[in-house]
Structure formats: structure tokens, C-alpha cells
Design an enzyme around this catalytic site. Structure first.
Site, short mmCIF file in Angstrom:
data_model
loop_
_atom_site.label_atom_id
_atom_site.label_comp_id
_atom_site.label_asym_id
_atom_site.label_seq_id
_atom_site.Cartn_x
_atom_site.Cartn_y
_atom_site.Cartn_z
N GLU A 82 0.83 -1.20 0.00
CA GLU A 82 0.00 0.00 0.00
C GLU A 82 0.87 1.25 0.00
O GLU A 82 2.09 1.18 0.12
CB GLU A 82 -0.92 -0.02 1.23
CG GLU A 82 -1.91 -1.17 1.18
CD GLU A 82 -2.89 -1.19 2.35
OE1 GLU A 82 -2.64 -0.51 3.37
OE2 GLU A 82 -3.90 -1.90 2.23
N CYS A 140 -8.86 -8.94 -8.01
CA CYS A 140 -9.62 -7.77 -8.48
C CYS A 140 -9.64 -7.76 -10.01
O CYS A 140 -8.90 -8.50 -10.67
CB CYS A 140 -9.01 -6.49 -7.93
SG CYS A 140 -7.50 -5.95 -8.76
N GLU A 174 -1.12 -10.22 -6.45
CA GLU A 174 -1.08 -11.02 -7.68
C GLU A 174 -0.17 -10.36 -8.71
O GLU A 174 0.66 -11.00 -9.35
CB GLU A 174 -2.49 -11.17 -8.28
CG GLU A 174 -3.48 -11.87 -7.39
CD GLU A 174 -4.29 -10.89 -6.55
OE1 GLU A 174 -3.70 -9.96 -5.96
OE2 GLU A 174 -5.52 -11.06 -6.48
ZN LIG Z 1 -5.69 -6.88 -7.83
#
Ligand SMILES: [Zn+2]
Length: 136
Positions: free
Chosen positions: A52, A96, A63
Site C-alpha cells: 500500500e 480484483c 497477484e
Molecule cells: Zn488486484
């Protein structure tokens, strides 16, 4: 020829590697640590964790960290056979949208292991990303 789907041992090894990588995640803001591990079609293992940033939009997923590391080590022809993703809340968590597209780029036949809303799941990336974008 490589097998499309790794066996149970490979899956276990991927999930364990993902859990180890998760411990290195940098997630001081969300406290949601994620780890990923991928197996290439040549049998090599790469891991990644989420990183982050105080400027939230610059956060990178586990990923993609694993995939970019694999490309850096093996070159642009690297192909993903399978990728596992885990998190420190044991929460349902599939890759995501951005990561689905990146997995598809380097592994159109890849299998994805993740925790679904009703337990562990194992799906081809094309089930997670139908009609994935391709320039060629
Ligand atoms: Zn992602």
C-alpha cells in the site's frame, strides 16, 4: 506438454507460499494483508504481496507483484499455469478486475485458487474474466 491444471500437491505448495508472502505485505492502512503465489508452465514459483501507499491509488496487489517479478526473472514469454491468493482475514477474496486482466495476459489458461463466498474455489481465469481483452 505441460498439464493444464496442477495436482493437489502443487495447489497446497502454492497456497503455503502465498501465506508466507502475505506475512511480508505492507498494509498499514487497510490492515488487509494479501499474498499470492504463481506457478509457471515451466514449474517455477513466484510470490507477491500487496504494497500500500499513503497515496492510496498507488497501492499494488499481491497477484500483480508476483506476476511482475516472474516477468522480471523469466522474461516476457513467462506463462502462468496457476495462481493462488490468500489474505490475513480468511475473507472471501478473488483477484480484483485489474489482476484478472493481468493474469489473463500471461496465462490465458491459468487456474486461480482463492477463497470464495462458500469456501475454497478453483476456477480458470476465463471464468473470472470472460471476454478478456487482447490486442492480438
Ligand atoms: Zn488486484
Amino acid at each position: 506438454m505441460h498439464k493444464r491444471k496442477p495436482n493437489g500437491d502443487a495447489r497446497k505448495r502454492l497456497l503455503e507460499a502465498a501465506r508466507r508472502a502475505m506475512k511480508n505485505a505492507y498494509a498499514p492502512y487497510s490492515k488487509f494483508k494479501v499474498g499470492a503465489a504463481l506457478l509457471t508452465t515451466t514449474g517455477k514459483l513466484f510470490v507477491g504481496c500487496n504494497v500500500e501507499n499513503a497515496s492510496y491509488g498507488m497501492t499494488n496487489c499481491a497477484e500483480r507483484a508476483a506476476i511482475f517479478s516472474a516477468v522480471a526473472q523469466l522474461g516476457p514469454k513467462m506463462e502462468i499455469r496457476a495462481i493462488a491468493v490468500v489474505n490475513n482475514h480468511n475473507a472471501p477474496c478473488s483477484p480484483c478486475g485489474a489482476c484478472r486482466q493481468v493474469i489473463y495476459e500471461f496465462g490465458p489458461k491459468a487456474v486461480v485458487y482463492f477463497l470464495g463466498s462458500s469456501g475454497p474455489k478453483e476456477l480458470p481465469v476465463t471464468d473470472l474474466l470472460p471476454e478478456g481483452f487482447r490486442l492480438k
